[in-house]
Design an enzyme around this catalytic site. Structure first.
Site, PDB file in Angstrom:
ATOM      1  N   GLU A 193       0.854   1.968   3.420  1.00  0.00           N
ATOM      2  CA  GLU A 193       0.951   1.958   1.947  1.00  0.00           C
ATOM      3  C   GLU A 193      -0.409   2.058   1.247  1.00  0.00           C
ATOM      4  O   GLU A 193      -0.881   1.100   0.618  1.00  0.00           O
ATOM      5  CB  GLU A 193       1.640   0.676   1.476  1.00  0.00           C
ATOM      6  CG  GLU A 193       3.102   0.623   1.798  1.00  0.00           C
ATOM      7  CD  GLU A 193       3.786  -0.602   1.188  1.00  0.00           C
ATOM      8  OE1 GLU A 193       3.122  -1.610   0.947  1.00  0.00           O
ATOM      9  OE2 GLU A 193       4.995  -0.530   0.963  1.00  0.00           O
ATOM     10  N   GLU A 386       9.844   2.280   6.229  1.00  0.00           N
ATOM     11  CA  GLU A 386      10.133   0.907   5.769  1.00  0.00           C
ATOM     12  C   GLU A 386      11.186   0.965   4.690  1.00  0.00           C
ATOM     13  O   GLU A 386      11.038   1.758   3.743  1.00  0.00           O
ATOM     14  CB  GLU A 386       8.911   0.290   5.092  1.00  0.00           C
ATOM     15  CG  GLU A 386       7.994  -0.457   5.961  1.00  0.00           C
ATOM     16  CD  GLU A 386       6.920  -1.178   5.163  1.00  0.00           C
ATOM     17  OE1 GLU A 386       7.209  -1.728   4.097  1.00  0.00           O
ATOM     18  OE2 GLU A 386       5.780  -1.164   5.641  1.00  0.00           O
TER      19      GLU A 386
HETATM   20  C1  BG6 Z   1       5.612  -3.452   2.294  1.00  0.00           C
HETATM   21  C2  BG6 Z   1       4.646  -3.827   3.373  1.00  0.00           C
HETATM   22  O1  BG6 Z   1       4.914  -3.429   1.104  1.00  0.00           O
HETATM   23  O2  BG6 Z   1       6.646  -4.312   1.980  1.00  0.00           O
HETATM   24  C3  BG6 Z   1       5.184  -4.847   4.378  1.00  0.00           C
HETATM   25  O3  BG6 Z   1       4.177  -2.702   4.046  1.00  0.00           O
HETATM   26  C4  BG6 Z   1       5.966  -5.898   3.637  1.00  0.00           C
HETATM   27  O4  BG6 Z   1       4.101  -5.354   5.098  1.00  0.00           O
HETATM   28  C5  BG6 Z   1       7.141  -5.245   2.936  1.00  0.00           C
HETATM   29  O5  BG6 Z   1       6.377  -6.976   4.405  1.00  0.00           O
HETATM   30  C6  BG6 Z   1       8.044  -6.205   2.192  1.00  0.00           C
HETATM   31  O6  BG6 Z   1       7.285  -6.992   1.321  1.00  0.00           O
HETATM   32  P1  BG6 Z   1       7.364  -8.567   1.336  1.00  0.00           P
HETATM   33  O7  BG6 Z   1       6.285  -9.003   0.455  1.00  0.00           O
HETATM   34  O8  BG6 Z   1       8.708  -8.888   0.801  1.00  0.00           O
HETATM   35  O9  BG6 Z   1       7.183  -9.002   2.749  1.00  0.00           O
END
Ligand code: BG6
Length: 487
Positions: A193, A386
């Protein structure tokens, strides 16, 4: 397989899950690993943190906790102990039927300070074992070279990505990884990201703004430029030394809708879109888009960009575009009514969408729009590396976890991907974020769970760390087995 015949998803579609070293490995002081920026994040309970995120640290915070832990808890030092439990975890992933698993490598496991001449063999051996275990189960490792952690030494001595020296240090590190693992790992991502540098320079770039020599905005875009050049260096190296591997780029796609059909709102949306596409524009097309050059000029941002940098970017491109996608946003020209909402990015509330327990709008249609737009723009394969739902899960006395809300979220997003493929998009795969519960990136909570596998551990690291199968585990197993036809 009977179902596969009807499947819209290609036979080689990557059905998987994703995680990162700093959120799951733990063992922060084992195997010769050095301290990393993420090790310094202390847990702040929700009552104190409110709707803020726990991603930026100060020098005084780091100084204090370098001298002792002062009774604080550091969730990312413990992770979910993947370092010791990787065999058990990979066996569960295999049972679910995954054919891909994204992990990141902890830079400070390979180069503890980031400046050494030779890598730490013990660190490399750990990843050898993880990759062997994955491959033994027919699971392709997908590797992020840098996911929100930098050796702490580089922050303290160089202010990390503020400094051009990081390009060579990163390239040295990434070359070691490619040389060692090119026969085990086919898909690579240079940085997680990249767009988060703007909101969180410490997490994304190891930068302490108070130490920066220039203003915030210049520092941020300079750091990004260095990460672009470092990425291009690795695209070039891979092309020369390991032509079979694919090295991509990744950004968090912020799909935005205009709040009204007023052309001014549409224009604002377009501008915000250009800012969000900028990362892939540079790494796929090989040059800064005009919209960003105009932005730099208007903001008085004067960057250190050499002729060699430009040529490296022009000649070396990402092989695919990876995105994270969790929610969509709404843009409007008039800044009143825009508040920090959901994630760290500000937006107007979209009245058509439900919110997750953490206030993130749920929008599977937005994913279809995002993937179509990205593919239309770049015409190279797109990869959802993701996407998932953070929610509170409760384990019953019998060890069952009924997470129908997560199944519903993932189902809608897989349906959207199926539509996307029918739209003609070359979609490589889908990696569900946090397939095993991990420490949250933004709040360091354990209670914000994304996994299809539950980990018995609370916000303070208490618990047995036992792994339990949620309902989503069995559901995803069926989805994969049916090639996405049984949703
Ligand atoms: C993304 C990241 O922004 O979102 C991850 O690459 C992260 O590392 C995921 O865990 C979800 O965000 P969060 O803050 O809910 O864990």
């Amino acid at each position: 397989m009977e179902f596969m015949e009807k499947s819209i998803f290609p036979k080689d579609f990557l059905w998987g899950g994703a995680s990162s070293a700093n959120q799951c490995e733990g063992a922060y002081n084992e195997g010769g690993r050095g301290l990393s920026t993420s090790d310094m994040v202390t847990f702040i309970p929700k009552e104190e943190l409110g709707n803020n995120y726990n991603l930026e640290l100060s020098l005084s915070h780091i100084d204090k906790y370098l001298k002792g832990d002062h009774g604080a808890y550091f969730p990312k030092r413990k992770g979910i102990d993947f370092y010791h439990r990787y065999k058990e975890d990979i066996a569960l992933l295999a049972e679910m039927g995954l054919n891909a698993f994204r992990i990141s490598i902890a830079w400070s496991r390979i180069f503890p300070k980031g400046i050494e001449d030779t890598p730490n063999e013990e660190g490399l051996l750990f990843y050898d074992k993880v990759f062997d275990e994955l491959l033994r189960h027919n699971i392709q490792p997908i590797v992020t070279i840098s996911h929100y952690e930098t050796p702490l030494y580089l922050t303290l001595e160089y202010n990390a990505w503020e400094n051009r020296a990081l390009i060579d240090l990163y390239i040295k590190y990434a070359k070691v990884l490619i040389d060692r693992f090119k026969n085990k790992v086919k898909y690579w991502i240079t940085f997680n990201e990249m767009n988060m540098m703007e909101t969180t320079p410490y997490t994304a770039g190891g930068i302490l703004l108070e130490k920066a020599k220039k203003d915030k905005i210049t520092t941020v875009y300079q750091a990004l430029h260095y990460q672009f050049v470092a990425s291009a260096g690795i695209y070039e190296y891979a092309k020369k030394t390991a032509p079979d591997i694919k090295v991509g780029c990744m950004f968090g796609r912020l799909e935005k809708y205009p709040v009204t059909c007023n052309p001014e709102d549409a224009l604002q949306t377009m501008k915000e879109d250009q800012m969000n596409f900028f990362y892939a524009d540079v790494l796929v097309r090989g040059e800064y888009p005009g919209s960003m050059l105009r932005f730099f000029a208007e903001q008085g941002i004067d960057l250190d960009i050499t002729a060699e940098d430009k040529s490296a970017l022009r000649n070396n491109h990402a092989a695919f575009v990876g995105i994270s996608y969790y929610m969509s946003y709404v843009a409007q020209k008039d800044p009143s009514g825009i508040k920090t909402f959901g994630n760290i990015v500000s937006s107007v509330r979209n009245p058509y969408l439900e919110l997750s327990e953490w206030g993130w709008p749920i929008d599977a249609v937005g994913l279809r729009i995002a993937l179509n737009r990205i593919y239309d723009r770049y015409r190279i394969p797109v990869f959802v590396v993701e996407c998932g739902l953070g929610a509170k899960d409760t384990a019953g006395a019998d060890g069952t976890i009924h997470d129908d809300y997560r199944i519903d979220y993932i189902r809608r997003h897989i349906e959207a991907m199926s539509e996307t493929i029918q739209d003609g998009v070359a979609l490589m795969g889908y990696l569900a974020w946090g397939i095993i519960d991990t420490v949250s990136c933004s709040t360091s909570e354990m209670s914000k769970r994304y996994g299809f596998i539950y980990v018995d551990q609370d916000n303070y690291g208490n618990g047995t760390q036992d792994r339990l199968r949620k309902d989503s585990f069995y559901w995803y197993q069926k989805v994969i087995k049916s090639g996405g036809t049984s949703l």
